[in-house]
Design a protein around this motif. Sequence first.
Motif, mmCIF file in Angstrom:
data_model
loop_
_atom_site.group_PDB
_atom_site.id
_atom_site.type_symbol
_atom_site.label_atom_id
_atom_site.label_comp_id
_atom_site.label_asym_id
_atom_site.label_seq_id
_atom_site.Cartn_x
_atom_site.Cartn_y
_atom_site.Cartn_z
ATOM 1 N N ARG A 18 0.830 -1.210 0.000
ATOM 2 C CA ARG A 18 0.000 0.000 0.000
ATOM 3 C C ARG A 18 0.864 1.259 0.000
ATOM 4 O O ARG A 18 0.552 2.245 -0.682
ATOM 5 N N ASP A 21 2.359 1.628 -3.528
ATOM 6 C CA ASP A 21 1.322 2.070 -4.456
ATOM 7 C C ASP A 21 1.012 3.557 -4.255
ATOM 8 O O ASP A 21 0.845 4.304 -5.236
ATOM 9 N N GLY A 22 0.890 3.972 -2.990
ATOM 10 C CA GLY A 22 0.600 5.381 -2.699
ATOM 11 C C GLY A 22 1.716 6.298 -3.155
ATOM 12 O O GLY A 22 1.463 7.383 -3.703
ATOM 13 N N LEU A 25 1.597 6.613 -7.013
ATOM 14 C CA LEU A 25 0.509 7.490 -7.442
ATOM 15 C C LEU A 25 0.850 8.956 -7.214
ATOM 16 O O LEU A 25 0.565 9.811 -8.062
ATOM 17 N N ALA A 29 1.333 11.752 -10.163
ATOM 18 C CA ALA A 29 0.496 12.954 -10.183
ATOM 19 C C ALA A 29 1.358 14.210 -10.280
ATOM 20 O O ALA A 29 1.025 15.152 -11.028
ATOM 21 N N GLY A 43 -5.014 7.259 -10.768
ATOM 22 C CA GLY A 43 -6.119 6.811 -9.955
ATOM 23 C C GLY A 43 -7.347 6.507 -10.795
ATOM 24 O O GLY A 43 -7.432 6.888 -11.970
ATOM 25 N N PRO A 44 -8.313 5.806 -10.236
ATOM 26 C CA PRO A 44 -9.546 5.488 -10.960
ATOM 27 C C PRO A 44 -10.208 6.749 -11.516
ATOM 28 O O PRO A 44 -10.355 7.742 -10.814
ATOM 29 N N GLN A 46 -8.950 8.803 -13.660
ATOM 30 C CA GLN A 46 -7.961 9.693 -14.259
ATOM 31 C C GLN A 46 -7.440 9.055 -15.543
ATOM 32 O O GLN A 46 -7.138 7.864 -15.587
ATOM 33 N N SER A 50 -7.003 2.551 -15.159
ATOM 34 C CA SER A 50 -6.916 2.090 -13.777
ATOM 35 C C SER A 50 -5.614 2.583 -13.166
ATOM 36 O O SER A 50 -4.765 3.147 -13.838
ATOM 37 N N GLY A 51 -5.434 2.323 -11.893
ATOM 38 C CA GLY A 51 -4.245 2.798 -11.201
ATOM 39 C C GLY A 51 -3.077 1.854 -11.260
ATOM 40 O O GLY A 51 -2.229 1.879 -10.375
#
Length: 227
Positions: A18, A21-22, A25, A29, A43-44, A46, A50-51
């Motif tokens: 997690r 993944d964070g 992302l 961004a 992200g979902p 965008q 999918s992410g």
Amino acid sequence: MKPADTDTQANKKNWNQRLSDGLALAIAAELRDRGMTGTLPAGPGQLGLSGTERRLAGGIGAKKVDVSWATEESGLIFAVSVKTIMFRDNATRNYQKNLTNRRGDLLVESVTLHRRFPYAVLTAFLFLDSGAEHDGTDRRKSTFENAFPRLRLFTRRPDPSGREEQFERFYLFLLDANSVRPSLRAFEVHDSQREVDLDEALDDVIELIGERNFDLYDGSDGAITKM
């Protein structure tokens, strides 16, 4: 909340995933905000995607890439590999055990991608728990101190003809992931004494992307502008 070092391996692995993944992302961004349209993961909702990370054909096999910017005309232009070491080994009580494995994982990624995309700018982000700065003993340096001589050979790839296992830039982070007052400190792996401002580090990488793709993009102002 971050699990204790003594928690089950499954819980620690899930938390690490997690976290990774964070981080991916957030990095993607920031890169999209700097003009790298289409950078993955997203992200979902965008980009209509999918992410998930992008899977790319490499020189020695296909490879999933944590963060990537690629176009139809150029292929892979920029990628970030994200790795973490966030839990002490229960036997040694330090973070050293996985350092060699993480280095090996990163170097395989660099060779795989550089062999197929020699002009790609590749960056490694290795996150250590902040405790790695103070896990040394009278007989052994801390994991943080030991990381630099083990990693400094693999940064600052000078040009597209350079060594495939080298990254263009390789950063080491000390991350305190506590839920009250988290903190992050960054260093480039060839210099353990100089803390790096992350915004300036990204400016540097983007300028290098512009240099490698001077007919298509300008990266002189900390953002990618199409020529």
